[in-house]
Enzyme design. Structure first.
Site, short mmCIF file in Angstrom:
data_model
loop_
_atom_site.label_atom_id
_atom_site.label_comp_id
_atom_site.label_asym_id
_atom_site.label_seq_id
_atom_site.Cartn_x
_atom_site.Cartn_y
_atom_site.Cartn_z
N ASP A 472 0.80 -1.23 0.00
CA ASP A 472 0.00 0.00 0.00
C ASP A 472 0.83 1.27 0.00
OD1 ASP A 472 -2.85 -1.04 2.02
OD2 ASP A 472 -2.61 -0.75 -0.14
O1 CEZ Z 1 -2.63 -2.30 5.37
C1 CEZ Z 1 -2.26 -3.48 4.73
C2 CEZ Z 1 -3.37 -3.70 3.71
O2 CEZ Z 1 -4.55 -3.95 4.40
O3 CEZ Z 1 -0.99 -3.34 4.12
C3 CEZ Z 1 -0.64 -4.45 3.26
C4 CEZ Z 1 -1.66 -4.56 2.14
O4 CEZ Z 1 -1.34 -5.59 1.25
C5 CEZ Z 1 -3.01 -4.84 2.76
O5 CEZ Z 1 -3.99 -4.95 1.78
C6 CEZ Z 1 0.76 -4.18 2.74
O6 CEZ Z 1 0.90 -2.87 2.35
O7 CEZ Z 1 -1.47 2.34 4.78
C7 CEZ Z 1 -0.56 1.88 5.44
O8 CEZ Z 1 0.57 2.30 5.52
C8 CEZ Z 1 -0.87 0.67 6.27
O9 CEZ Z 1 0.32 0.02 6.65
C9 CEZ Z 1 -1.59 -0.30 5.51
O10 CEZ Z 1 -0.81 -0.49 4.41
C10 CEZ Z 1 -1.73 -1.66 6.18
C11 CEZ Z 1 -2.36 -1.54 7.57
O11 CEZ Z 1 -1.47 -1.20 8.52
C12 CEZ Z 1 -2.89 -2.87 8.04
O12 CEZ Z 1 -1.84 -3.70 8.21
#
Ligand code: CEZ
Length: 821
Positions: A472
């Site tokens: 993300d």
């Molecule tokens: O969210 C996850 C997502 O729910 O991060 C994963 C992604 O594949 C999942 O779909 C890897 O990026 O926005 C941020 O910085 C957050 O770190 C989100 O990326 C993260 C949440 O912390 C939940 O773990």
């Protein structure tokens, strides 16, 4: 010594200080509660958007569940002061906020409730928390026992802080008619429209009891006085709560119950705690939950959690592993698939992967999720960044940022569904589009999504990353519209290779050939543009810079770019050995494999905000279990079961004090990450995020069923091709499959240290069923067919070995024999 109890359906932590941030979680479709072992709590409910009913003691931004939740003395929680009114001595349970050392302490998370057993001052407290099955309500039971030999005069004082609910209006008072402390607030707003929009909000938080309190207090400040939470002035010198109210003051729900307990005598108290729209709702909830038999409430809650049954129960020499995968892993898979992580707009990749997990618990739920997702697909084939689960829902937070990987997960979840159910009729189901009423079959929907993946490429035929792919926060590699993702190229190749056989199954040969050709071209391009000599780069930025390669000082190697190169078959044998050696050297730690290293310690504005995350946390070089699960999948796919099992096994904490104190994680769920930056920040390496939202659970469960025990479906029946750790000479699995049940005994001949290849011979006893057909699908895979739903079959699979050297060697040569009894 921490350990599983009650046959693995409950865990017991016997020291509040060894893993202070460890926690357990409960949920139902409307709420979730993250309960820390010392009494701190993070809870939220759907109204219909996520909302809190207890707040930190100051203004706080509403957000999604965060990793590494920091606790502090006034953090919301559920606490119980116990005072001996004869001696004035006092302690608090489960431990915070007084932190008085206890004579006995046990934090015992169960599958459907959370329990503490506390003893101090010869008073034993058993505190049990469960959630209402269909309401946003915490149900507390407190049993007090006088374990001394003399009469005891004690006070039990539940202290449930409510916190800073609103800068417009907040307060609270005791309501005699409801026998409840009702804390009221007005959700802050400034726009007139919001006044009408907020009419439905549950702006009350209440604590009601099964007994009238002797005293109560609603003002946090009046309760604490100068003594603070460690020694509240209102309870000093035998004082009693002042029956005070909170008038635009920090409210707290505090009740005082006096008990005179004869020696060995006991008494119980029930409490309900939660949000409500008005007093009528509190009345209803009291009638529903305080006045009816608690066994019935317990049964309802257990009934909900009983759905968290996986399709397999295993018995291996590794008891910790057995308890975890038989009870707690399917529970986490069910949480994700049934509650959708309690959001009204789950990210599309999360929604689809969580649905993949459900195919092993409740295939219909997986089917429903696939249909819901495809109905929100554009006619162009594009998938949205989030799936809206209600009329009012809207795309929020990260779902407002364009990511290019979402269609990939369609092929992965569909192939898992078709493999497990053989329900190819789903592919014929006509569905409309988000922006077109005309209906097309599920097969056309998914094929169009594959088409999008094949077209969203640059002049080199590489897929754009826009503002992120699976990662993300990798949001600046391609935000100028030119950057491409090496991982996504591999993931698309893998997805297409999963979809090609489905196309052939539906005699869509032209499509199959087109997708097969594109996957082959992608594998060539991946080697042309991303192979760095020892491993694959992660992507190419808008300015044409290949990153995640040996010349980089930070973020030199990314795990996903290696795993998916193995999964999509881009890597040949020599490259595979080089990658695995690089992973061992640079990414592997005692706590698992890091997702990249070295972690970024400064911003790279051609990679993005991932580089701004604390080094070793989340996507910046942590042991990100979802990525580790991908790695295990790639190893199993290449017959490296021994190595794959090590990757999965490292995710489950042990009961050893040292491991518990470092990780601070109980083996009751998989956290989304353990701190990484192992060589940069060794002090915090291994520390758990304690966040139970993670796509890891679905993948871990799939690998357990289909790779480790190797019992996966195909159109002809059940394939059996296990990859058991060689030290497991005996193991067994009870597998539910398409309505039939199979009890399979696995017997493995001892193999030497560096043997990795196994040859499977199976002995049979045919007396039991005539219909069952067992044949060799390939040298290392059995095909079991001719079984009947409702029937039960048991057979033994004997694995015998072939000696080979070099554990990293990827060889596909295996042989199968069988024995049915
Ligand atoms: O969210 C996850 C997502 O729910 O991060 C994963 C992604 O594949 C999942 O779909 C890897 O990026 O926005 C941020 O910085 C957050 O770190 C989100 O990326 C993260 C949440 O912390 C939940 O773990």
């Amino acid at each position: 010594m921490a350990k599983f109890i009650e046959d693995g359906t409950r865990y017991q932590l016997d020291d509040p200080c060894i893993a202070p941030n460890s926690a357990a979680y409960l949920w139902n479709k409307k709420m979730m509660l993250h309960m820390n072992c010392r009494g701190y709590a993070v809870s939220q409910y759907m109204d219909p958007e996520p909302r809190k009913y207890t707040h930190v003691p100051n203004l706080a931004a509403q957000s999604f569940m965060q990793p590494e939740q920091p606790y502090f003395s006034h953090h919301p929680g559920r606490f119980f002061y116990l005072r001996d009114n004869q001696t004035g001595e006092m302690f608090s349970a489960p431990y915070e906020p007084m932190r008085v050392s206890l004579d006995a302490y046990a934090f015992e998370p169960g599958l459907a409730d959370i329990r503490w057993k506390i003893e101090k001052l010869d008073i034993e407290l058993t505190i049990t928390l469960s959630l209402a099955a269909n309401d946003v309500l915490e149900l507390w039971q407190i049993r007090v026992v006088n374990v001394s030999n003399h009469l005891r005069d004690i006070s039990l004082i539940p202290y449930f802080p409510v916190g800073y609910a609103s800068w417009m209006n907040m307060g609270g008072q005791y309501n005699t008619e409801l026998n409840a402390i009702v804390c009221s607030s007005v959700t802050p707003y400034q726009k007139v429209d919001d006044y009408f929009k907020n009419q439905h909000l549950k702006d009350l938080t209440f604590l009601s009891a099964s007994r009238i309190p002797d005293y109560y207090e609603v003002s946090q400040a009046a309760f604490e006085g100068e003594g603070g939470l460690h020694n509240p002035s209102s309870l000093q010198h035998g004082g009693n709560l002042a029956n005070g109210e909170a008038h635009y003051e920090l409210p707290a729900a505090i009740m005082q119950f006096q008990y005179l307990l004869a020696p060995k005598a006991s008494d119980s108290l029930r409490l309900c705690f939660g949000p409500a729209k008005d007093k009528a709702e509190i009345q209803q909830l009291n009638q529903r939950y305080l006045q009816i038999d608690e066994q019935q409430i317990k049964a309802e809650s257990e009934d909900y959690f009983s759905q968290a049954q996986g399709c397999m129960k295993v018995n291996t020499p590794d008891q910790q592993f057995n308890h975890f995968v038989n009870n707690w892993l399917p529970r986490q898979v069910f949480y994700h698939g049934d509650s959708n992580r309690l959001t009204t707009d789950p990210q599309t990749r999360n929604y689809l992967q969580d649905a993949m997990g459900m195919v092993y618990l409740n295939p219909q739920a997986c089917k429903k999720a696939i249909i819901t997702a495809l109905q929100q697909q554009k006619f162009s084939g594009e998938m949205p960044d989030g799936i809206l689960l209600s009329e009012q829902a809207e795309l929020k937070y990260i779902n407002q940022v364009p990511h290019t990987d979402h269609p990939v997960w369609l092929a992965i979840v569909l192939s898992a569904y078709l493999q497990e159910t053989n329900d190819y009729s789903l592919l014929e189901l006509p569905l409309a589009w988000a922006d077109q009423a005309t209906q097309s079959s599920v097969f056309e929907h998914v094929s169009k999504a594959m088409q999008v993946l094949c077209e969203a490429n640059d002049e080199r035929g590489l897929p754009y990353i826009a503002q992120g792919d699976w990662c993300d926060p990798m949001n600046m590699v391609g935000y100028q519209g030119k950057g491409v993702s090496g991982w996504l190229a591999e993931a698309i190749s893998y997805a297409l290779q999963l979809w090609v056989p489905v196309c052939h199954k539906l005699e869509q040969t032209q499509l199959a050939n087109q997708f097969e050709q594109h996957a082959t071209q992608l594998n060539q391009r991946i080697n042309q543009y991303f192979w760095d000599g020892q491993w694959y780069g992660r992507g190419i930025t808008d300015n044409g810079v290949l990153f995640g390669v040996s010349k980089d000082v930070e973020g030199r190697i990314f795990l996903n770019a290696q795993s998916w190169a193995l999964l999509c078959g881009a890597a040949n044998q020599q490259q595979s050995q080089q990658m695995l050696a690089a992973i061992d050297e640079q990414l592997d730690t005692p706590f698992g494999v890091m997702m990249n290293a070295p972690a970024f310690t400064q911003m790279r504005d051609d990679v993005g905000r991932v580089t701004q995350k604390w080094p070793g946390s989340a996507e910046n070089g942590s042991v990100y279990n979802h990525a580790a699960a991908f790695y295990a999948a790639s190893l199993y796919a290449n017959g490296l079961g021994e190595r794959a099992f090590k990757v999965l096994r490292k995710m489950i904490p042990s009961n050893e004090n040292e491991d518990l104190s470092i990780r601070g994680q109980l083996p009751v769920y998989l956290p989304n990450y353990y701190r990484g930056a192992y060589y940069q920040y060794p002090r915090t390496a291994g520390r758990s995020s304690n966040l139970f939202n993670t796509g890891t659970s679905a993948w871990f469960y799939q690998l357990l069923v289909e790779q480790l025990f190797g019992m996966r479906g195909c159109s002809e029946g059940l394939l059996v091709s296990p990859q058991l750790p060689k030290e497991w000479l005996h193991a067994s699995a009870h597998r539910k499959f398409r309505g039939a049940t199979f009890d399979i005994e696995f017997v493995q001949q001892a193999l030497s240290e560096n043997a990795i290849q196994k040859c499977i011979s199976v002995s049979a006893n045919v007396s039991q069923s005539t219909t069952l057909t067992i044949s060799n699908k390939s040298t290392n895979t059995l095909l079991i067919g001719g079984f009947t739903p409702g029937e039960h079959y048991s057979l033994t699979v004997t694995l015998s070995g072939i000696e080979t050297e070099l554990s990293a060697q990827t060889t596909r040569a295996k042989k199968v024999e069988y024995d049915e009894h």
